[in-house]
Design a protein around this motif. Structure first.
Motif, PDB file in Angstrom:
ATOM      1  N   MET A  94       0.823  -1.256   0.102  1.00 37.39           N
ATOM      2  CA  MET A  94       0.174   0.055   0.193  1.00 37.39           C
ATOM      3  C   MET A  94       0.861   1.169  -0.001  1.00 37.39           C
ATOM      4  O   MET A  94       2.207   1.243   0.504  1.00 37.39           O
ATOM      5  N   TRP A  95       0.412   2.346  -0.468  1.00 35.12           N
ATOM      6  CA  TRP A  95       1.102   3.593  -0.434  1.00 35.12           C
ATOM      7  C   TRP A  95       0.779   4.202   0.799  1.00 35.12           C
ATOM      8  O   TRP A  95      -0.253   3.945   1.422  1.00 35.12           O
ATOM      9  N   GLY A  96       1.781   4.691   1.405  1.00 36.82           N
ATOM     10  CA  GLY A  96       1.713   5.527   2.852  1.00 36.82           C
ATOM     11  C   GLY A  96       0.488   6.493   2.990  1.00 36.82           C
ATOM     12  O   GLY A  96       0.119   7.307   2.050  1.00 36.82           O
ATOM     13  N   GLU A  97      -0.339   6.157   3.955  1.00 35.82           N
ATOM     14  CA  GLU A  97      -1.451   7.126   4.360  1.00 35.82           C
ATOM     15  C   GLU A  97      -1.571   7.243   5.855  1.00 35.82           C
ATOM     16  O   GLU A  97      -0.911   6.288   6.511  1.00 35.82           O
ATOM     17  N   PRO A  98      -2.397   8.032   6.354  1.00 31.59           N
ATOM     18  CA  PRO A  98      -2.311   8.063   7.821  1.00 31.59           C
ATOM     19  C   PRO A  98      -2.948   6.726   8.574  1.00 31.59           C
ATOM     20  O   PRO A  98      -3.609   5.973   7.609  1.00 31.59           O
ATOM     21  N   LEU A  99      -2.499   6.610   9.683  1.00 29.47           N
ATOM     22  CA  LEU A  99      -2.745   5.050  10.432  1.00 29.47           C
ATOM     23  C   LEU A  99      -4.178   4.765  10.253  1.00 29.47           C
ATOM     24  O   LEU A  99      -4.563   3.424   9.854  1.00 29.47           O
ATOM     25  N   ASP A 100      -5.185   5.508  10.208  1.00 28.01           N
ATOM     26  CA  ASP A 100      -6.676   5.185  10.287  1.00 28.01           C
ATOM     27  C   ASP A 100      -7.037   4.612   8.833  1.00 28.01           C
ATOM     28  O   ASP A 100      -7.648   3.622   8.701  1.00 28.01           O
ATOM     29  N   MET A 101      -6.465   5.178   7.972  1.00 30.57           N
ATOM     30  CA  MET A 101      -6.823   5.009   6.490  1.00 30.57           C
ATOM     31  C   MET A 101      -6.091   3.581   6.189  1.00 30.57           C
ATOM     32  O   MET A 101      -6.640   2.667   5.298  1.00 30.57           O
ATOM     33  N   ILE A 102      -5.150   3.283   6.486  1.00 28.61           N
ATOM     34  CA  ILE A 102      -4.284   2.240   6.674  1.00 28.61           C
ATOM     35  C   ILE A 102      -5.041   1.105   7.279  1.00 28.61           C
ATOM     36  O   ILE A 102      -5.242  -0.225   6.623  1.00 28.61           O
ATOM     37  N   ARG A 103      -5.413   1.244   8.522  1.00 29.40           N
ATOM     38  CA  ARG A 103      -5.941   0.038   9.131  1.00 29.40           C
ATOM     39  C   ARG A 103      -7.342  -0.264   8.235  1.00 29.40           C
ATOM     40  O   ARG A 103      -7.693  -1.395   8.532  1.00 29.40           O
ATOM     41  N   GLU A 104      -8.102   0.650   7.845  1.00 28.01           N
ATOM     42  CA  GLU A 104      -9.258   0.375   7.008  1.00 28.01           C
ATOM     43  C   GLU A 104      -8.840  -0.422   5.788  1.00 28.01           C
ATOM     44  O   GLU A 104      -9.519  -1.365   5.214  1.00 28.01           O
ATOM     45  N   GLN A 105      -7.622  -0.066   5.125  1.00 25.96           N
ATOM     46  CA  GLN A 105      -7.227  -0.828   4.126  1.00 25.96           C
ATOM     47  C   GLN A 105      -6.932  -2.301   4.357  1.00 25.96           C
ATOM     48  O   GLN A 105      -7.138  -3.360   3.673  1.00 25.96           O
ATOM     49  N   VAL A 106      -6.223  -2.598   5.652  1.00 27.41           N
ATOM     50  CA  VAL A 106      -6.073  -3.773   6.290  1.00 27.41           C
ATOM     51  C   VAL A 106      -7.252  -4.457   6.405  1.00 27.41           C
ATOM     52  O   VAL A 106      -7.288  -5.664   5.893  1.00 27.41           O
ATOM     53  N   GLN A 107      -8.170  -4.059   6.884  1.00 28.17           N
ATOM     54  CA  GLN A 107      -9.661  -4.846   7.260  1.00 28.17           C
ATOM     55  C   GLN A 107      -9.931  -5.143   5.763  1.00 28.17           C
ATOM     56  O   GLN A 107     -10.650  -6.138   5.560  1.00 28.17           O
ATOM     57  N   GLU A 108      -9.830  -4.375   4.759  1.00 28.91           N
ATOM     58  CA  GLU A 108     -10.559  -4.862   3.397  1.00 28.91           C
ATOM     59  C   GLU A 108      -9.837  -5.671   2.793  1.00 28.91           C
ATOM     60  O   GLU A 108     -10.501  -6.712   2.133  1.00 28.91           O
ATOM     61  N   GLY A 150       2.459   8.300  -6.352  1.00 25.81           N
ATOM     62  CA  GLY A 150       2.472   7.326  -5.343  1.00 25.81           C
ATOM     63  C   GLY A 150       2.881   7.643  -3.976  1.00 25.81           C
ATOM     64  O   GLY A 150       2.128   8.479  -3.325  1.00 25.81           O
ATOM     65  N   GLY A 151       3.751   6.832  -3.369  1.00 30.07           N
ATOM     66  CA  GLY A 151       4.038   6.813  -1.877  1.00 30.07           C
ATOM     67  C   GLY A 151       4.823   8.070  -1.533  1.00 30.07           C
ATOM     68  O   GLY A 151       5.954   7.825  -1.242  1.00 30.07           O
ATOM     69  N   ALA A 152       4.141   8.764  -1.495  1.00 32.23           N
ATOM     70  CA  ALA A 152       4.815  10.342  -1.139  1.00 32.23           C
ATOM     71  C   ALA A 152       4.733  10.711   0.337  1.00 32.23           C
ATOM     72  O   ALA A 152       5.612  11.654   0.845  1.00 32.23           O
ATOM     73  N   LEU A 153       3.989   9.902   1.159  1.00 32.54           N
ATOM     74  CA  LEU A 153       3.977  10.448   2.419  1.00 32.54           C
ATOM     75  C   LEU A 153       5.025  10.252   3.275  1.00 32.54           C
ATOM     76  O   LEU A 153       5.715   9.133   2.989  1.00 32.54           O
ATOM     77  N   MET A 154       5.583  11.039   3.983  1.00 33.94           N
ATOM     78  CA  MET A 154       6.805  11.182   4.598  1.00 33.94           C
ATOM     79  C   MET A 154       6.880  11.238   6.137  1.00 33.94           C
ATOM     80  O   MET A 154       5.924  12.001   6.699  1.00 33.94           O
ATOM     81  N   PHE A 155       7.626  10.226   6.832  1.00 34.50           N
ATOM     82  CA  PHE A 155       7.899  10.146   8.156  1.00 34.50           C
ATOM     83  C   PHE A 155       8.902  11.227   8.520  1.00 34.50           C
ATOM     84  O   PHE A 155      10.011  11.154   7.955  1.00 34.50           O
TER      85      PHE A 155
END
Length: 397
Positions: free
Chosen positions: A225-239, A336-341
């Motif tokens: 997955m491309w980097g997203e805020p934690l809640d959005m990634i959690r939703e994708q994991v569930q999907e 693409g995966g542009a979210l940065m820590f």
């Protein structure tokens, strides 16, 4: 047993990125460092020394060919695994399987394959892909493509000094694959040499759409997955878990897989230094360049890119800060995966821990310039993350 039990959650792996389109200290400008063999080799060796297990070699656009680069760096590294990006439809699946098997043999069993289905429609049209703008059809084709690749790998037995060898001592495979699908027809398909890794090479595959998750549940070893805020990634994991459940209902079993995330990272001794360095990456960019990039990103048919656009636009009034130590500023210029820590080693390792705790156990990271930033992360943050993760596993047992 629930599908969540088939998400690999214990071991965490880290990969870096080879900048095969060029590199530099400022993003969105002409490359300060061309992607020469010497430079890419230097980045690969630095990533290996820094503790990264593999390196993603991208495909498309201005990137050098991923197969050529992957072949070039295996001789200059000993443990770093080349993750070669491959777009289905541009070469046949059996030929792709043979190329990957050759790379696996020459690298001593280090090859990995990243299947890229979405990609840029404009770029795919330039390359003559008839499905360039057909989102669902591309994923249907990918399903057949990966099925064929895995099938011929599983049946391969090796090489012989003659293609006609069929004696008891011959290592030419007698197991041939027939396939009839909507996009491919195969009669007597074979791959040689046999892969070093068994039964097949690791397949990294990703996407954000339901179609992508369906294919991933069936064929991927690592779903990206491309980097997203934690809640959005959690939703994708569930999907993805729902896609696994659908696969289990149809096939009677669930395939175990790992979930990965593609993101950027920038670490400094202090948080202030980190944020300054992050913002400096795009501070001199012409606003007209940003508008052209945003206009191009808005025309994508990729679900993941649309999500990146939404994250960027929602955070525009907050200097593109989307959460603690999370910045979407590069999304103005990078697809693409542009979210940065962004932060100190302690802060960034904590953020990575949060993602790992919800199931992300394969991180593909990068930053600008890739050479220096691989060393910085590897020395300052990777050991700290590993220590924290190890302590968590001990505490949970």
């Amino acid at each position: 047993m629930s599908t969540s039990d088939h998400i690999q959650r214990d071991e965490v792996e880290f990969g870096w990125f080879l900048p095969t389109m060029g590199d530099g200290t400022r993003f969105g400008q002409d490359s300060e460092r061309p992607p020469t063999l010497e430079y890419l080799t230097n980045v690969a060796q630095t990533a290996e020394k820094a503790g990264f297990e593999f390196a993603l070699i991208p495909t498309g656009g201005a990137c050098l060919d991923s197969w050529v680069v992957g072949s070039a760096i295996i001789g200059a590294t000993t443990t770093l695994k080349p993750l070669v990006a491959l777009r289905p439809g541009l070469i046949t699946p059996v030929l792709a399987a043979r190329m990957a098997a050759a790379l696996d043999n020459l690298s001593g069993g280090r090859a990995r394959i990243n299947i890229v289905t979405g990609s840029s429609p404009d770029d795919l049209e330039e390359l003559g892909d008839p499905l360039a703008r057909a989102h669902d059809e591309k994923y249907a084709r990918t399903r057949e493509y990966v099925h064929i690749m895995k099938s011929v790998w599983e049946q391969a037995a090796g090489l012989s000094s003659t293609e006609f060898g069929n004696t008891g001592h011959s290592t030419v495979t007698n197991h041939k694959v027939d396939f009839q699908g909507e996009y491919y027809e195969l009669k007597g398909g074979t791959s040689r040499p046999a892969t070093v890794q068994k039964p097949t090479l690791p397949i990294y595959f990703g996407g954000s759409s339901a179609k992508a998750k369906s294919v991933g549940a069936e064929y991927s070893d690592v779903f990206l997955m491309w980097g997203e805020p934690l809640d959005m990634i959690r939703e994708q994991v569930q999907e993805l878990e729902q896609a696994q459940a659908a696969y289990a209902r149809e096939h009677g079993s669930v395939r175990p897989l790992r979930i990965g995330m593609r993101a950027q990272v920038l670490v400094r001794d202090t948080e202030e230094e980190a944020w300054e360095a992050a913002r400096n990456l795009i501070k001199d960019i012409d606003p007209a360049t940003i508008e052209r990039a945003k206009a191009s990103f808005s025309q994508t048919g990729a679900t993941g890119q649309n999500r990146q656009n939404q994250i960027r636009d929602a955070a525009a009034q907050n200097d593109f800060v989307v959460g603690p130590n999370l910045w979407a500023g590069l999304s103005n210029l990078r697809s693409g995966g542009a979210l940065m820590f962004v932060g100190t080693p302690d802060q960034v390792s904590d953020r990575l821990m949060e993602y790992a705790e919800i199931g992300i156990t394969s991180f593909i990271l990068s930053s600008y310039p890739h050479l220096e930033e691989a060393q910085i992360f590897g020395e300052s943050t990777l050991p700290l993350f590993k220590e924290k993760w190890s302590n968590r596993l001990v505490a949970s047992n």
